[in-house]
Design a protein around this motif. Structure first.
Motif, mmCIF file in Angstrom:
data_model
loop_
_atom_site.group_PDB
_atom_site.id
_atom_site.type_symbol
_atom_site.label_atom_id
_atom_site.label_comp_id
_atom_site.label_asym_id
_atom_site.label_seq_id
_atom_site.Cartn_x
_atom_site.Cartn_y
_atom_site.Cartn_z
ATOM 1 N N THR A 90 0.857 -1.198 0.000
ATOM 2 C CA THR A 90 0.000 0.000 0.000
ATOM 3 C C THR A 90 0.887 1.239 0.000
ATOM 4 O O THR A 90 1.846 1.326 0.769
ATOM 5 C CB THR A 90 -0.905 0.025 1.242
ATOM 6 O OG1 THR A 90 -1.751 -1.129 1.212
ATOM 7 C CG2 THR A 90 -1.773 1.273 1.253
ATOM 8 N N PHE A 92 0.709 5.566 -0.189
ATOM 9 C CA PHE A 92 -0.014 6.838 -0.262
ATOM 10 C C PHE A 92 0.729 7.747 -1.236
ATOM 11 O O PHE A 92 1.940 7.606 -1.422
ATOM 12 C CB PHE A 92 -0.085 7.517 1.100
ATOM 13 C CG PHE A 92 -0.825 6.721 2.139
ATOM 14 C CD1 PHE A 92 -1.747 5.742 1.775
ATOM 15 C CD2 PHE A 92 -0.622 6.974 3.495
ATOM 16 C CE1 PHE A 92 -2.432 5.018 2.737
ATOM 17 C CE2 PHE A 92 -1.304 6.254 4.466
ATOM 18 C CZ PHE A 92 -2.201 5.271 4.087
ATOM 19 N N PRO A 97 -6.896 11.195 -5.571
ATOM 20 C CA PRO A 97 -6.598 9.809 -5.936
ATOM 21 C C PRO A 97 -6.245 9.665 -7.415
ATOM 22 O O PRO A 97 -6.800 10.367 -8.265
ATOM 23 C CB PRO A 97 -7.915 9.078 -5.632
ATOM 24 C CG PRO A 97 -8.621 9.935 -4.653
ATOM 25 C CD PRO A 97 -8.216 11.343 -4.947
ATOM 26 N N THR A 99 -4.665 6.659 -10.535
ATOM 27 C CA THR A 99 -4.257 5.299 -10.901
ATOM 28 C C THR A 99 -2.878 5.334 -11.552
ATOM 29 O O THR A 99 -2.413 6.390 -11.992
ATOM 30 C CB THR A 99 -5.248 4.711 -11.923
ATOM 31 O OG1 THR A 99 -5.273 5.581 -13.064
ATOM 32 C CG2 THR A 99 -6.653 4.609 -11.338
ATOM 33 N N THR A 138 -1.973 -1.263 -3.590
ATOM 34 C CA THR A 138 -3.072 -0.330 -3.302
ATOM 35 C C THR A 138 -2.497 1.094 -3.291
ATOM 36 O O THR A 138 -1.507 1.349 -2.605
ATOM 37 C CB THR A 138 -3.708 -0.619 -1.931
ATOM 38 O OG1 THR A 138 -4.132 -1.981 -1.918
ATOM 39 C CG2 THR A 138 -4.896 0.295 -1.680
ATOM 40 N N ASP A 140 -3.457 5.136 -2.613
ATOM 41 C CA ASP A 140 -4.495 6.023 -2.066
ATOM 42 C C ASP A 140 -3.886 7.395 -1.778
ATOM 43 O O ASP A 140 -2.673 7.528 -1.592
ATOM 44 C CB ASP A 140 -5.116 5.431 -0.801
ATOM 45 C CG ASP A 140 -6.471 6.066 -0.482
ATOM 46 O OD1 ASP A 140 -6.945 6.914 -1.286
ATOM 47 O OD2 ASP A 140 -7.053 5.735 0.568
ATOM 48 N N SER A 141 -4.770 8.358 -1.733
ATOM 49 C CA SER A 141 -4.358 9.745 -1.488
ATOM 50 C C SER A 141 -3.889 9.915 -0.036
ATOM 51 O O SER A 141 -4.562 9.474 0.900
ATOM 52 C CB SER A 141 -5.542 10.657 -1.777
ATOM 53 O OG SER A 141 -5.300 11.944 -1.274
ATOM 54 N N HIS A 144 -6.367 11.295 2.453
ATOM 55 C CA HIS A 144 -7.394 10.448 3.055
ATOM 56 C C HIS A 144 -6.927 9.827 4.365
ATOM 57 O O HIS A 144 -7.696 9.142 5.032
ATOM 58 C CB HIS A 144 -7.783 9.324 2.084
ATOM 59 C CG HIS A 144 -8.429 9.837 0.832
ATOM 60 N ND1 HIS A 144 -8.743 9.029 -0.234
ATOM 61 C CD2 HIS A 144 -8.805 11.096 0.489
ATOM 62 C CE1 HIS A 144 -9.290 9.772 -1.193
ATOM 63 N NE2 HIS A 144 -9.337 11.022 -0.777
ATOM 64 N N HIS A 145 -5.658 10.027 4.701
ATOM 65 C CA HIS A 145 -5.083 9.365 5.878
ATOM 66 C C HIS A 145 -4.349 10.352 6.781
ATOM 67 O O HIS A 145 -3.279 10.050 7.287
ATOM 68 C CB HIS A 145 -4.155 8.239 5.439
ATOM 69 C CG HIS A 145 -4.857 7.215 4.602
ATOM 70 N ND1 HIS A 145 -5.546 6.149 5.133
ATOM 71 C CD2 HIS A 145 -5.022 7.130 3.256
ATOM 72 C CE1 HIS A 145 -6.084 5.438 4.159
ATOM 73 N NE2 HIS A 145 -5.789 6.008 3.001
#
Lengths: 461, 460
Positions: A90, A92, A97, A99, A138, A140-141, A144-145
């Motif tokens: 994963t 970030f 976001p 791809t 994975t 992700d932005s 978002h975390h």
């Protein structure tokens, strides 16, 4: 009722027809003319709805009040795996976001580098293949975390993160450790020296800083930023004063906590004028997050770019992103690089502008005015124009050259759409080819459409 | 002696600023000693040495320690502290950029105003006017084509803030001697005007001025204010405000016939100041009669209203068509009513200031081109026009109109002009009258008199 305008000397703000303003001049009536320009076509209806929202004034006061009252403290340095629960495979990344297919060169380069660093691939080719296939991967932005990352902003489990806690509102935010300039992961470079440096940061720098912070206690970043602004930093493209202040604060504790490594750690931190940037970004993220989720508020709580899209989030609109194409910065180039080598705008460092630093505080940083046109007056103009689109002036972040006026803070989507004045964003420029690294630094404008789209969404909400 | 000790976390000011603040506080007679400094160990120790009970501080805190004789003195010192700290961020105005503000909001933040004048295109007026109201300023909205729901919202917010919304479509106002919009240069005096009709108010106040009576304030409220929907929201506020104003001895209310509920709202206010109402319409006083009524209420003589008759015209045969080409809506309606304009057989009266004619172009008091075209199209009969003087209006209307009058008269058309102006107007009331009269027009300062004259001419 008593109407105050009936008593005392009339003083008139005029907006619109010049002939009516001239009529006041001929009567020698004191007057302030508004330099009004029509908003973009189609904005008026949404604007009227948003402005009429009875929640707006209080909602914006609440949201920006939270942003400005945040007290970010640097509390620790921890591996992302532990701090963010990040698992192998994963990653970030900066911006909204994205791809692998849509990712730009530097974003792909940084992801390749992170794969190599985590031991998930033996060669860049293998890393690229696995990222393209998506198997076990994975993305992700960061946003978002509770995290932000400069430039590509790629965060993987083994990277050490600065942890910033908001002593006022209780939230926590994270940012990676700054690697320095030149060929570095965040600009998309993934050569052996890049990976080697990341290893050293994980093995030596991170633990030493963590131990030092445990000794000297949390570091008040709000105060540090306020002082750095008065020492010529704008905290995005110039962090020299802030980095120096940081070194002053932690050096004794580093020596005590890691006597064997203190020299190399301090030499590394001291040798990178941008070392503080990441701490400042985490502080800004903590402040911006405090302003999230106020129904009816048109305050921008994130501006971020992934190298392909420029996105914003708005307090009253939850976690929804409003995105448009990232522009190519206009700036100064290193060595033989030029505009053709530049990647579109990338990075979460626009979180500094989101809270009233960076381009918004340009007037505080005369040393780097060449980024905004070359004259100190241009820097002053850049900052003063931002008061037109912001809700408040920062009570702690002040600009000596503007008579200690607070920096323009808290971008209002409605004011941006109405005036057409776009946020001034200072930024580094990444090479467009994966693996190149930094090619320059300069200014960039967000796409106007993201603000009008957010305005439309507020009107429909 | 009583002490105030405060620790404000995360408030940063540079040490020079804080020394200046400390000195300013200590210099006050009621203050024994004041320490305003960042909470370093040194500063906290200094305060403790002075006998203050200082809680633990960090260098990131602002430490405030003030000692004064009484708690009231302490309160004053604390207020002064806030003022001093606020001033450190104000920039004193000098270092600020001179770039003009881009919104009324921004202008109101950096400059102390009493009123805002909004004349941007109607669809954009709401934002600027709301800025003014939210900043606690009264606002005149000259713009037309503003949706009625926006008008109601603005007026409700304004009432809550204790300010007045004049407009939208408010053509004229005089506030504290300043003429806003199309404004005649009127002498100061005892008459306060509340007007839902800009040109109606201009006619009344110009006639009063000619009679030697001035105004305190002229508060426009917008042509729709006394409609059923808006319900007289601004008229009620304006009437109350003038009632409070010691300079206003008599109030004149000028409006088209109000909706019954709006009429009730303005009637039942129980004002102490006498009100002369001009509710224009069939069976009501015309504007000239209202001005005369106001003069009599003030115990003043009613003069002969100046007029400049046209020279001897050749005898005309029978009844001829009468056209009215107006720039002022109320003046147009009044003239049509008095002239008994028969729209079935006559081309009738046109108000070129109506929203339908001003969308995307300037008001006919500024841009005469539509009226000029219409005048050129009149082949015979009688034409009645208004010419409104004052700030904001055409700086020299006779320069285009006099040649057109000459041509029209040469075509056998009789031209009658209602000239609305005051002696102080920059265009020169009497000079304009003389030039139009020389060109062959009959010129009247009373619109009602002009309309009666035109009717007589048309009837042959």
């Amino acid at each position: 009722m008593t109407l105050s305008m009936l008593y005392g000397e009339p003083r008139v703000i005029t907006v619109g027809a010049e002939v009516l303003a001239e009529a006041l001049d001929r009567q020698a009536v004191p007057q302030r003319r508004v330099d009004w320009r029509p908003p973009a076509p189609g904005v008026a209806a949404s604007l009227a709805r948003v402005l009429a929202d009875p929640r707006r004034v209080q909602a914006n006061a609440t949201a920006v009040g939270r942003m400005l009252s945040a007290r970010p403290m640097l509390t620790g340095v921890r591996p992302a795996r532990e701090a963010l629960g990040l698992e192998a495979g994963t990653f970030f990344h900066a911006g909204p976001p994205i791809t692998w297919e849509r990712a730009s060169g530097p974003m792909r380069g940084a992801l390749i580098g992170a794969m190599l660093f985590e031991g998930l691939a033996a060669t860049p080719e293998e890393a690229a293949e696995r990222l393209a296939s998506g198997a076990g991967i994975t993305l992700d932005s960061c946003h978002h975390h509770r995290t932000v990352g400069p430039m590509a902003g790629v965060v993987s489990p083994s990277m050490w993160m600065l942890e910033v806690a908001d002593a006022e509102h209780g939230a926590t935010a994270y940012c990676s450790l700054n690697e320095g300039l030149g060929k570095v992961l965040r600009y998309g470079a993934y050569g052996p020296e890049v990976i080697e440096r990341l290893r050293w940061m994980g093995e030596v720098l991170g633990p030493a800083l963590a131990a030092a912070l445990e000794r000297c206690g949390p570091l008040d970043l709000r105060t540090l930023v306020a002082q750095a602004l008065q020492m010529g930093d704008e905290l995005h493209n110039r962090n020299r004063a802030a980095t120096s202040l940081l070194v002053r604060e932690i050096a004794p504790a580093v020596v005590e906590a890691a006597p064997g490594r203190a020299a190399e750690v301090l030499r590394f931190v001291n040798g990178n004028d941008h070392f503080f940037l990441n701490a400042g970004m985490a502080a800004a993220k903590a402040a911006a997050d405090a302003a999230r989720g106020v129904p009816g508020s048109s305050l921008v709580v994130a501006m971020a770019r992934n190298g392909t899209d420029f996105g914003i989030q708005v307090s009253g609109l939850g976690d929804r992103w409003f995105t448009g194409p990232a522009g190519v910065p206009d700036g100064l180039y290193l060595g033989g690089y030029g505009p053709d080598d530049a990647n579109p705008d990338i990075g979460d460092s626009t979180i500094t502008e989101t809270v009233g630093l960076g381009g918004f505080a340009m007037a505080a940083a005369p040393a780097i005015v060449r980024f905004v046109g070359g004259e100190v007056a241009d820097a002053v103009a850049a900052t003063t124009s931002m008061y037109e689109i912001t809700l408040a002036e920062h009570p702690a972040y002040q600009i000596p050259g503007l008579g200690f006026r607070g920096t323009p803070a808290g971008i209002d989507v409605a004011l941006v759409a109405r005036t057409g004045v776009l946020p001034v964003v200072n930024t580094g420029i990444a090479g467009r080819v994966a693996g190149t690294g930094q090619v320059g630094a300069g200014l960039v404008s967000p796409p106007a459409g993201v603000f009008t789209a957010a305005l439309d969404a507020l009107a429909a909400a | 002696m009583t002490d105030l000790v405060e620790v404000r976390p995360g408030v940063y000011h540079d040490s020079v600023t804080l020394m200046r603040v400390s000195q300013a506080l200590t210099a006050r007679p009621e203050v024994a000693v004041a320490v305003v400094a960042m909470g370093t160990d040194l500063n906290a120790g200094l305060a403790r040495d002075l006998g203050f009970e200082v809680p633990p501080t960090t260098p990131g805190d602002l430490l405030v320690a003030i000692r004064a004789a009484t708690s009231a003195d302490l309160g004053e010192a604390a207020a002064e502290l806030e003022r001093q700290l606020a001033t450190t961020g104000s920039g004193g105005g000098k270092a600020r950029d001179e770039a003009p503000p881009r919104t009324v909001r921004s202008a109101a933040r950096s400059w102390e105003a009493t009123v805002a004048l909004v004349s941007v295109p109607g669809e954009h007026a709401f934002a600027e006017a709301l800025d003014a109201v939210e900043a606690g300023l009264s606002v005149m909205i000259f713009s037309d084509n503003v949706p009625v729901e926006q008008e109601i919202l603005l007026k409700d917010r304004a009432r809550a803030r204790g300010v007045l919304v004049m407009g939208p479509d408010c053509g004229t106002a005089v506030v504290g001697g300043a003429g806003l919009g199309f404004a005649n240069v009127l002498r100061p005096g005892p008459v306060g005007v509340v007007a839902a009709s800009g040109t109606g108010a201009q006619q009344v106040t110009c006639l009063l001025d000619i009679a030697g009576v001035g105004v305190s304030h002229v508060l426009g409220v917008g042509g729709r204010d006394l409609s059923a929907e808006v319900g007289g929201r601004s008229a009620v506020q304006a009437l109350r405000a003038l009632d409070e104003d010691p300079a206003t001895e008599l109030i004149v209310l000028v409006s088209k016939p109000p909706a019954p509920e709006a009429a009730r709202a303005v009637r039942d206010l129980g004002l102490a100041t006498p009100v002369v109402a001009a509710l224009l319409g069939p069976g009501e006083d015309d504007l000239t009669a209202v001005a005369e009524k106001a003069l009599r209420a003030l115990g003043r003589d009613v003069p002969e209203w100046p007029c400049w008759p046209a020279g001897e015209a050749p005898a005309r045969e029978g009844r001829r068509p009468l056209r009215g080409l107006y720039s002022g809506g109320t003046l147009c309606a009044e003239a049509a009513l008095i002239a008994g304009a028969d729209t079935a057989t006559e081309a009738g009266f046109v108000d070129f200031g109506d929203d339908a004619y001003t969308r995307g172009r300037a008001h006919p008091m500024i841009d005469p081109s539509l009226r000029r075209e219409a005048l050129r199209g009149v082949a015979s009969g009688v034409v009645l026009l208004d010419v409104v003087l004052g700030h904001g209006a055409d700086p020299d209307p006779s320069s285009w109109l006099a040649p057109e009058v000459r041509d029209a008269v040469a075509r056998g058309v009789d031209v009658v002009v209602a000239l609305v102006g005051a002696d102080g107007d920059p265009q020169g009331l009497r000079a304009q009258a003389a030039r139009l009269n020389e060109a062959g027009a009959a010129v009247f300062t009373s619109n009602a008199a002009a309309a009666r004259h035109a009717r007589r001419l048309a009837d042959g």
